[in-house]
Design an enzyme around this catalytic site. Structure first.
Site, PDB file in Angstrom:
ATOM      1  N   HIS A  24       0.870  -1.182   0.000  1.00  0.00           N
ATOM      2  CA  HIS A  24       0.000   0.000   0.000  1.00  0.00           C
ATOM      3  C   HIS A  24       0.907   1.231   0.000  1.00  0.00           C
ATOM      4  O   HIS A  24       1.597   1.496   0.980  1.00  0.00           O
ATOM      5  CB  HIS A  24      -0.913   0.001   1.232  1.00  0.00           C
ATOM      6  CG  HIS A  24      -1.958  -1.071   1.172  1.00  0.00           C
ATOM      7  ND1 HIS A  24      -2.329  -1.816   2.271  1.00  0.00           N
ATOM      8  CD2 HIS A  24      -2.703  -1.521   0.127  1.00  0.00           C
ATOM      9  CE1 HIS A  24      -3.265  -2.683   1.892  1.00  0.00           C
ATOM     10  NE2 HIS A  24      -3.503  -2.527   0.607  1.00  0.00           N
ATOM     11  N   GLU A  27       1.532   3.827   2.890  1.00  0.00           N
ATOM     12  CA  GLU A  27       1.981   3.375   4.214  1.00  0.00           C
ATOM     13  C   GLU A  27       3.502   3.503   4.326  1.00  0.00           C
ATOM     14  O   GLU A  27       4.237   2.527   4.453  1.00  0.00           O
ATOM     15  CB  GLU A  27       1.476   1.947   4.462  1.00  0.00           C
ATOM     16  CG  GLU A  27      -0.053   1.924   4.505  1.00  0.00           C
ATOM     17  CD  GLU A  27      -0.665   0.534   4.630  1.00  0.00           C
ATOM     18  OE1 GLU A  27       0.069  -0.435   4.890  1.00  0.00           O
ATOM     19  OE2 GLU A  27      -1.895   0.429   4.471  1.00  0.00           O
ATOM     20  N   HIS A 122       3.211  -3.394   6.878  1.00  0.00           N
ATOM     21  CA  HIS A 122       2.213  -2.363   6.582  1.00  0.00           C
ATOM     22  C   HIS A 122       2.291  -1.253   7.637  1.00  0.00           C
ATOM     23  O   HIS A 122       3.006  -1.377   8.617  1.00  0.00           O
ATOM     24  CB  HIS A 122       0.799  -2.968   6.636  1.00  0.00           C
ATOM     25  CG  HIS A 122       0.476  -3.849   5.470  1.00  0.00           C
ATOM     26  ND1 HIS A 122      -0.436  -3.503   4.506  1.00  0.00           N
ATOM     27  CD2 HIS A 122       0.954  -5.062   5.121  1.00  0.00           C
ATOM     28  CE1 HIS A 122      -0.517  -4.471   3.604  1.00  0.00           C
ATOM     29  NE2 HIS A 122       0.317  -5.435   3.954  1.00  0.00           N
ATOM     30  N   GLU A 195       2.163  -4.739  11.339  1.00  0.00           N
ATOM     31  CA  GLU A 195       1.584  -3.396  11.246  1.00  0.00           C
ATOM     32  C   GLU A 195       2.320  -2.476  12.207  1.00  0.00           C
ATOM     33  O   GLU A 195       2.713  -2.889  13.296  1.00  0.00           O
ATOM     34  CB  GLU A 195       0.097  -3.436  11.661  1.00  0.00           C
ATOM     35  CG  GLU A 195      -0.793  -4.238  10.726  1.00  0.00           C
ATOM     36  CD  GLU A 195      -1.341  -3.413   9.572  1.00  0.00           C
ATOM     37  OE1 GLU A 195      -0.994  -2.215   9.476  1.00  0.00           O
ATOM     38  OE2 GLU A 195      -2.114  -3.967   8.781  1.00  0.00           O
TER      39      GLU A 195
END
Length: 249
Positions: A24, A27, A122, A195
């Site tokens: 993504h 990010e 991420h 994350e």
């Protein structure tokens, strides 16, 4: 060039850790975490030397370069959220995924290679700290084994939260790298999404939020790398340096 196994002990089976980031494009913290991992692994740090002797790291630091170049938040040039297309990536529409997936399958089918970890990095726009997503398995013992790495990481990184780490099989996440590869690979492979918060972390036992910096993201990456030392119980092999260790950056 020397083969990737040139630095491994002779006759050692190849244990592979596969890391991807920035699927993504918005990010950005994921790139700093990945940078921290790479900088540490190629450094002269005694732990990094032991890791290179025992493990093969395959890293794809940017799965969505066209989206990053365009300044997109979630999609590629053609408007795809690549992290929903792992199941059947097109060589034409999702070339980076297609290439990485082919490589992973090729390694998975090679009897000389054990693909032990897949970690996709991420950044998270609402949660604090670093944390992981893992998969849900019917087999309780496999489920428990999967929790070992995030628990060790929690001991090494003050900004990593095991309590925020969760294991799910949410239908929305079905096309993600973690979910797809978790279904493809055998029960000795562990697939995670790592994350990290876009903004801050709370250190255990306190309530004050500490804003993330580029250096703090890279430090989390270094701590991810060194956690493999604990996971594979290689600590005894590290030569203790006589001088304090400089930062990798």
């Amino acid at each position: 060039p020397p083969s990737p196994a040139a630095n491994l002990r002779p006759g050692a089976e190849q244990k592979v850790v596969f890391i991807t980031a920035r699927v993504h494009p918005g990010e950005t913290p994921s790139s700093f975490v990945c940078q921290g991992i790479i900088d540490f692994l190629v450094s002269q740090h005694p732990i990094a030397k032991v890791l290179r002797d025992h493990l093969v790291f395959k890293i794809a630091p940017m799965l969505n370069p066209d989206g990053v170049y365009l300044g997109n938040y979630r999609c590629s040039l053609m408007g795809f959220d690549l992290n929903r297309h792992w199941t059947n990536p097109s060589a034409w529409a999702h070339p980076t995924l297609h290439g990485v997936k082919q490589l992973i399958i090729q390694m998975y089918n090679d009897p000389k290679i054990n693909l032990e970890f897949y970690i996709d990095i991420h950044a998270h726009s609402t949660m604090m700290n670093g944390f992981m997503y893992g998969n849900i398995f019917e087999d309780e013992e496999r489920f428990q084994r999967q929790a070992v790495f995030p628990k060790l990481l929690c001991q090494n990184a003050e900004d990593f939260s095991y309590s925020s780490t969760s294991f799910n099989r949410d239908a929305v996440k079905a096309g993600t790298g973690r979910r797809f590869l978790g279904g493809l690979l055998n029960d000795m492979s562990y697939c995670y999404t790592l994350e990290v918060s876009f903004y801050s972390y709370i250190v255990g036992g306190t309530t004050s939020a500490v804003p993330y910096t580029e250096e703090a993201y890279m430090k989390l990456g270094r701590n991810v790398a060194r956690t493999f030392l604990d996971y594979y119980r290689l600590n005894a092999l590290v030569e203790v340096p006589l001088a304090p260790i400089p930062k990798t950056r």
